[in-house]
Design a protein around this motif. Structure first.
Motif: not given
Ligand code: NDP
Length: 329
Positions: A136-140, A265-273, A144-149, A280-287
């Motif tokens: 979820l953290a990586l997806m956030a 700078v952006n501070l992104l809150g991540i809640d899994s609960v 917000h624009g993070l790309k390899p490189g 959730r489906l998107r995150a498990w597919e990505r995993i």
């Protein structure tokens, strides 16, 4: 039918004790799906629920275990049938509701996610809430624009559960990972997961003296919070984001707003609960797609129900490495 469970009870003096007991199916809480649990795991929150701390558990006797994977045994909900493989994280299962430290669990169908193809129940719990949250953290960060490189991505609490999975996925996707750890002996482990370099915890331990330091990190998955998160905010590159996941180092945030105002700078809150089902489906597919299974295997420490009281205390002291996989059967 009888089944085994790790039950936490509270004595007259308010002390909690965990032991493996045999329960009857009639004791399970109400719910529309009954799952034969195969694997669970040990998260930081489980450490709290296995002991007296946290105030998360409302009533005793209690079956902890905030996540599990298993096979549907019976279902009153049309979305699930006997034999379906499912995974559960969050929704305060294992805190307010009985959880995964048992051979059986009964709960609402809405809370379950079908296991994606290619992910076993064991692998799903090697990932667990910690790994799901890392995704979820990586997806956030990506949203917000993070790309390899883009530059080095910092992972704090790297040898822990969230940190280990975050390190492995980021590296797999081509990011350059800088892993913060207070355990220098874990360097080989972290480099094996794909970390390009190790940052000693002490380097980021001091409280903020200057609100802005050199622009260093293109992104950050932060499992630590507290003074470390405050320091990291002042070291982010212009426009970069920090995904705030955890508080292993403290819930306070002794920071200034300067990094937000002068560097965007952006501070992104991540809640899994309470995460919505679609995400959730998107995150498990990505995993299933992005987490290399050989790296996941390297994180696993196997355990049984009997090991849980000891492991619960260990994770609260930051002594657990990677991911514990509990075979509850
Ligand atoms: P772990 O205990 O496995 O990992 C935490 C890591 O943080 C430790 O291994 C250690 O890493 C580091 N650490 C511990 N104490 C300190 C300290 N005092 N100062 C700096 N670093 C420290 O826990 P998890 O990975 O399972 O969870 C990490 C955090 O994320 C927890 O706070 C947890 O509650 C939270 N969390 C939040 C979720 C959400 O939905 N937002 C979901 C899941 C977890 P090292 O030894 O490498 O330094």
């Amino acid at each position: 039918m009888a089944f085994r469970a790790l039950v936490v009870e509270k004595d007259d003096e308010g002390k909690t004790h965990g032991s493996v007991q045999t329960l009857d199916e009639a004791q399970l809480p109400p719910g529309d799906v009954t799952v034969a649990v195969e694997y669970s795991t040990v998260n930081y929150k489980d450490g709290l629920c296995l002991g007296p701390g946290g105030g998360l558990v409302r009533s005793y006797p209690h079956v902890p275990g905030i996540d599990f994977a298993g096979v549907v045994e019976a279902s009153d909900d049309p979305r699930y049938k006997a034999g379906d493989k499912v995974v559960l994280t969050g929704w305060r299962v294992g805190e307010v509701h009985w959880g995964g430290y048992a051979e059986k669990a009964r709960l609402k169908a809405d809370w379950l996610v079908p296991l994606p193809d290619g992910l076993s129940t064991r692998a799903a719990m090697a990932v667990g809430t910690a790994g799901f949250t890392a995704m979820l953290a990586l997806m956030a960060l990506e949203d917000h624009g993070l790309k390899p490189g883009a530059g080095e991505v910092l992972v704090t609490g790297a040898a822990g559960g969230v940190g280990s999975v975050a390190t492995a996925i980021l590296a797999q996707l081509g990011h350059e990972v800088a892993a913060v750890t207070g355990r220098p002996e874990q360097e080989d482990y972290l480099k094996g997961l794909g970390a390009a370099r190790i940052v000693p915890r002490a380097d980021l331990a001091e409280t903020v003296k200057r609100p802005l330091e050199a622009e260093t990190w293109a992104g950050c998955v932060d499992a630590v919070g507290g003074a470390m998160l405050a320091r990291v905010l002042g070291q982010m590159k212009y426009g970069a984001s920090v995904a705030a996941v955890g508080l292993a180092g403290g819930a306070g945030l002794p920071a200034t707003v300067i990094p937000f105002l002068l560097r965007g700078v952006n501070l992104l809150g991540i809640d899994s609960v309470m995460q919505p089902h679609d995400n959730r489906l998107r995150a498990w597919e990505r995993i299933a797609r992005d987490l290399p299974m050989d790296k996941l295997e390297a994180m696993i420490a196997p355990a049984t129900l009997e090991d849980l009281p000891r492991l619960g205390a260990a994770i609260l002291k930051g002594e657990v490495r990677g991911r514990v996989v509990v075979d509850v059967r």
